[in-house]
Design an enzyme around this catalytic site. Structure first.
Site, PDB file in Angstrom:
ATOM      1  N   ASP A  54       0.825  -1.133  -0.108  1.00  0.00           N
ATOM      2  CA  ASP A  54      -0.007  -0.008   0.026  1.00  0.00           C
ATOM      3  C   ASP A  54       0.867   1.147   0.108  1.00  0.00           C
ATOM      4  OD1 ASP A  54      -2.499   1.685   0.486  1.00  0.00           O
ATOM      5  OD2 ASP A  54      -1.618   2.072   2.456  1.00  0.00           O
TER       6      ASP A  54
HETATM    7 MG   LIG Z   1      -2.990   3.330   3.351  1.00  0.00          MG
END
Ligand SMILES: [Mg+2]
Length: 232
Positions: free
Chosen positions: A10
């Site tokens: 991420d």
């Molecule tokens: Mg994030």
């Protein structure tokens, strides 16, 4: 050496610290649109509204377009600012957000170490294309990571299984047990990783209690701990 051969990273809140980038971008927009001075308390209020909107999207209650403009509309209404500016401010905000690159401690070194160890690495992000392309280029991550998956291109958002299926289709013949996702969001990264049947590592730099009852396989305070999980 573990069996893991692929790391899905991420970006916002995981490799890059989102809060200073957000603060910078909001304040820059307020100045550009000649709005009243944006205080830190106002940034905090915006940030809380923003989180609420992204969560609603992850849970399938609203679309991404509704997140992007809706959060500014609500914030402006609370501040007594003309809500019709929301769309224009959001467009500028995406650009400014791409300018703010603040790596978390040891994040860049860890990504480089993974590359040196021969792991395949991908960015998996729900952020907007305008902001993410800019910040990935500015950070140099676009040169290090093997693949960039931005939900706007993929056509689905994390935690959708369809998002992860597109990633798997693209990277080739890796088994789920060879893939690890590292992310700060329980509701998008960890839920998505679990549903996709891959290993999950929750980055929880502030050591917060879980705000959602979602099981995670690993939990780390510092990104460098990913190297321990990978055995590199
Ligand atoms: Mg994030």
């Amino acid at each position: 050496m573990s069996k893991i051969k692929v790391v899905l990273w991420d970006i916002d809140g995981t490799l890059l610290d989102f809060h200073p980038a957000e603060r910078y971008a909001i304040k820059a927009c307020f100045e550009a649109f000649d709005l009243p001075r944006c205080t830190d308390a106002m940034v905090q209020e915006y940030s809380n509204i923003n989180k609420k909107y992204w969560l609603a999207m992850e849970q399938g209650r609203i679309t991404k377009d509704e997140v992007l403009v809706g959060r500014f509309r609500e914030f402006f209404a609370n501040q007594g600012i003309d809500t019709s500016l929301a769309e224009k401010v959001n467009a500028m905000y995406q650009v400014r957000l791409g300018d703010g690159v603040y790596f978390f401690a040891d994040a860049l070194e860890t990504v480089k170490a993974c590359k040196a160890a021969g792991l395949l690495q991908c960015a998996v992000t729900n952020g907007t294309k305008v902001a993410q392309v800019r910040k990935l280029a500015k950070s140099g991550l676009d040169k290090i990571l093997d693949y960039i998956f931005i939900s706007e291109d993929v056509g689905f958002e994390k935690p959708s299984k369809k998002f992860f299926q597109k990633v798997f289709d693209r990277i080739g013949y890796y088994k789920p047990e060879e893939i690890l996702i590292v992310g700060d969001s329980l509701t998008s990264d960890m839920q998505g990783g679990r549903d996709a049947g891959i290993h999950t590592c929750w980055f929880n730099p502030r050591g917060m209690a879980k705000n959602f009852p979602i099981k995670t396989e690993y939990e780390i305070l510092n990104i460098a701990q990913v190297k321990d999980i990978l055995g590199i």
